[in-house]
Design a protein around this motif. Structure first.
Motif, short mmCIF file in Angstrom:
data_model
loop_
_atom_site.label_atom_id
_atom_site.label_comp_id
_atom_site.label_asym_id
_atom_site.label_seq_id
_atom_site.Cartn_x
_atom_site.Cartn_y
_atom_site.Cartn_z
N PHE A 1 0.72 -1.14 0.07
CA PHE A 1 0.09 -0.01 0.20
C PHE A 1 1.05 1.16 -0.08
O PHE A 1 0.54 2.43 -0.54
CB PHE A 1 -0.95 0.21 1.53
CG PHE A 1 -1.61 1.20 1.29
CD1 PHE A 1 -2.98 1.41 0.45
CD2 PHE A 1 -1.23 2.14 1.98
CE1 PHE A 1 -3.72 2.45 0.51
CE2 PHE A 1 -2.41 3.42 2.10
CZ PHE A 1 -3.54 3.34 1.31
N LYS A 2 1.98 1.17 0.87
CA LYS A 2 2.96 2.37 0.62
C LYS A 2 3.50 2.68 -0.45
O LYS A 2 3.62 3.74 -1.13
CB LYS A 2 3.92 2.09 1.76
CG LYS A 2 4.94 3.39 1.95
CD LYS A 2 6.23 2.86 2.88
CE LYS A 2 7.04 4.09 2.85
NZ LYS A 2 8.13 3.88 3.82
N LYS A 3 3.98 1.60 -1.29
CA LYS A 3 4.55 1.80 -2.73
C LYS A 3 3.46 2.41 -3.66
O LYS A 3 3.69 3.04 -4.78
CB LYS A 3 5.04 0.39 -3.12
CG LYS A 3 6.22 0.05 -2.44
CD LYS A 3 6.83 -1.35 -2.98
CE LYS A 3 7.94 -1.92 -2.21
NZ LYS A 3 8.28 -3.25 -2.74
N LYS A 4 2.14 1.81 -3.52
CA LYS A 4 1.29 2.32 -4.28
C LYS A 4 0.94 3.93 -4.13
O LYS A 4 0.63 4.62 -5.00
CB LYS A 4 -0.14 1.60 -4.10
CG LYS A 4 -1.41 1.80 -4.89
CD LYS A 4 -2.48 1.04 -4.76
CE LYS A 4 -3.76 1.23 -5.51
NZ LYS A 4 -4.85 0.54 -5.11
N TRP A 5 0.87 4.19 -2.97
CA TRP A 5 0.54 5.52 -2.52
C TRP A 5 1.78 6.50 -2.91
O TRP A 5 1.33 7.58 -3.32
CB TRP A 5 0.51 5.74 -1.07
CG TRP A 5 0.24 6.85 -0.51
CD1 TRP A 5 -1.12 7.72 -0.55
CD2 TRP A 5 1.07 8.03 -0.16
NE1 TRP A 5 -0.91 9.05 0.24
CE2 TRP A 5 0.36 9.10 0.31
CE3 TRP A 5 2.47 8.01 0.20
CZ2 TRP A 5 1.18 10.19 0.99
CZ3 TRP A 5 3.13 9.02 0.87
CH2 TRP A 5 2.33 10.04 1.00
N GLU A 6 2.92 6.09 -2.82
CA GLU A 6 4.13 7.06 -3.57
C GLU A 6 3.99 6.85 -4.79
O GLU A 6 4.35 7.84 -5.50
CB GLU A 6 5.33 6.29 -3.07
CG GLU A 6 5.52 6.36 -1.51
CD GLU A 6 6.94 5.54 -1.18
OE1 GLU A 6 7.59 5.04 -1.95
OE2 GLU A 6 7.32 5.81 -0.09
N ALA A 7 3.57 5.87 -5.69
CA ALA A 7 3.27 5.87 -7.08
C ALA A 7 2.30 6.97 -7.51
O ALA A 7 2.48 7.94 -8.51
CB ALA A 7 3.17 4.47 -7.59
N GLU A 8 1.16 7.07 -6.88
CA GLU A 8 0.29 7.94 -7.10
C GLU A 8 0.46 9.30 -6.68
O GLU A 8 0.17 10.31 -7.36
CB GLU A 8 -1.13 7.51 -6.26
CG GLU A 8 -1.84 6.17 -6.61
CD GLU A 8 -3.10 5.89 -5.83
OE1 GLU A 8 -3.17 6.52 -4.98
OE2 GLU A 8 -3.54 4.72 -6.11
N LYS A 9 1.52 9.36 -5.73
CA LYS A 9 1.75 10.70 -5.30
C LYS A 9 2.93 11.43 -6.42
O LYS A 9 2.81 12.59 -6.99
CB LYS A 9 2.41 10.73 -3.98
CG LYS A 9 2.82 12.35 -3.53
CD LYS A 9 3.69 12.14 -2.26
CE LYS A 9 3.98 13.36 -1.79
NZ LYS A 9 4.93 13.40 -0.42
N LEU A 10 3.80 10.50 -6.90
CA LEU A 10 4.64 10.99 -7.84
C LEU A 10 3.81 11.20 -9.46
O LEU A 10 4.33 12.29 -10.10
CB LEU A 10 5.60 9.91 -8.30
CG LEU A 10 6.73 9.71 -7.08
CD1 LEU A 10 7.72 8.37 -7.31
CD2 LEU A 10 7.50 10.86 -6.97
N ALA A 11 2.87 10.41 -9.54
CA ALA A 11 2.01 10.51 -10.87
C ALA A 11 1.30 12.09 -10.86
O ALA A 11 1.07 12.58 -11.87
CB ALA A 11 1.04 9.39 -11.23
N ALA A 12 0.79 12.55 -9.49
CA ALA A 12 0.16 13.71 -9.23
C ALA A 12 1.01 14.76 -9.54
O ALA A 12 0.26 16.10 -9.52
CB ALA A 12 -0.71 13.69 -7.97
N MET A 13 2.36 14.84 -9.30
CA MET A 13 3.46 15.94 -9.06
C MET A 13 3.66 16.34 -10.45
O MET A 13 3.53 15.70 -11.51
CB MET A 13 4.64 15.26 -8.35
CG MET A 13 4.33 15.18 -6.91
SD MET A 13 5.75 14.52 -6.01
CE MET A 13 6.81 16.07 -6.25
N ASP A 14 4.04 17.46 -10.41
CA ASP A 14 4.74 18.19 -11.63
C ASP A 14 5.92 17.58 -12.22
O ASP A 14 6.81 17.46 -11.26
CB ASP A 14 4.83 19.70 -11.44
CG ASP A 14 5.13 20.56 -12.79
OD1 ASP A 14 5.26 19.81 -13.87
OD2 ASP A 14 5.41 21.53 -12.88
#
Length: 209
Positions: A71-84
């Motif tokens: 879940f932590k890896k998935k959350w980090e991937a979603e956070k990077l995808a939403a960033m500029d």
């Protein structure tokens, strides 16, 4: 009941005969042994159940930790995808590749590595302790023996950074407290100086009579 002669207002005494001790029966001993054996069996069964529960709890904990990491890896991937893309930090550098002991041994036999123990002075700090660890063998005072000797002489503040044991908590600031310490001129002298160098008309500084 027995009333003493010549007394009217005395409470009568009751005399009871003490029964004789009954000899131990074999049935009682057998029952006691059965009770002890049943207690031992129950204790061993409870121990086995507790061990089984520990294994089950460990498996549950491992599965829970694995799910949390996913879940932590998935959350980090979603956070990077939403960033500029300009704000995404660069990836960390890869860890240095470690060399096996066999490769180190071949380099030492082929003289591809310099011996760091030649320039090392025992009792003084060395600039690369890992080089001491990876060169030579402990039987010759090199390798692990030289590394442990070097690390054992370092200040615990440099080795650990914080107090690890209770002795560290007691003596953590002792070096700063005793750095400028000087003995009192009225303090007692050491035993060797008082016994071997008693005042016999000889000067302590020059040795002249």
């Amino acid at each position: 009941l027995k009333r003493p002669s010549g007394s009217r207002n005395i409470t009568p005494r009751v005399i009871l005969a003490r029964p004789a001790a009954a000899p131990p029966r074999r049935g009682c001993i057998a029952a006691a042994l059965v009770a002890v054996w049943s207690h031992i069996s129950a204790w061993s069964h409870a121990t086995k159940v507790a061990m089984a529960m520990n294994v089950a709890q460990t498996a549950i904990m491992r599965e829970t930790i694995g799910k949390e990491q996913k879940f932590k890896k998935k959350w980090e991937a979603e956070k990077l995808a939403a960033m500029d893309p300009a704000d995404i930090p660069p990836p960390p550098p890869p860890p240095p590749k470690r060399v096996s002991c066999q490769v180190n041994q071949l380099d030492q036999l082929m003289k591809n590595q310099e011996n760091p123990h030649i320039t090392r002075v025992k009792g003084r700090p060395f600039h690369d302790p890992q080089a001491l660890l990876r060169y030579g063998v402990s039987g010759e005072g090199q390798g692990r023996a030289a590394y442990l000797d070097h690390e054992g002489r370092r200040d615990p503040k440099l080795r650990f950074g914080t107090q690890v044991t209770s002795s560290h908590e007691i003596g953590w600031t002792s070096l700063a407290a005793t750095k400028n310490y000087k003995t009192s001129p009225f303090a007692r002298r050491p035993l060797v100086k008082n016994q071997f160098y008693r005042p016999m008309g000889v000067s302590f500084s020059t040795g002249a009579l």
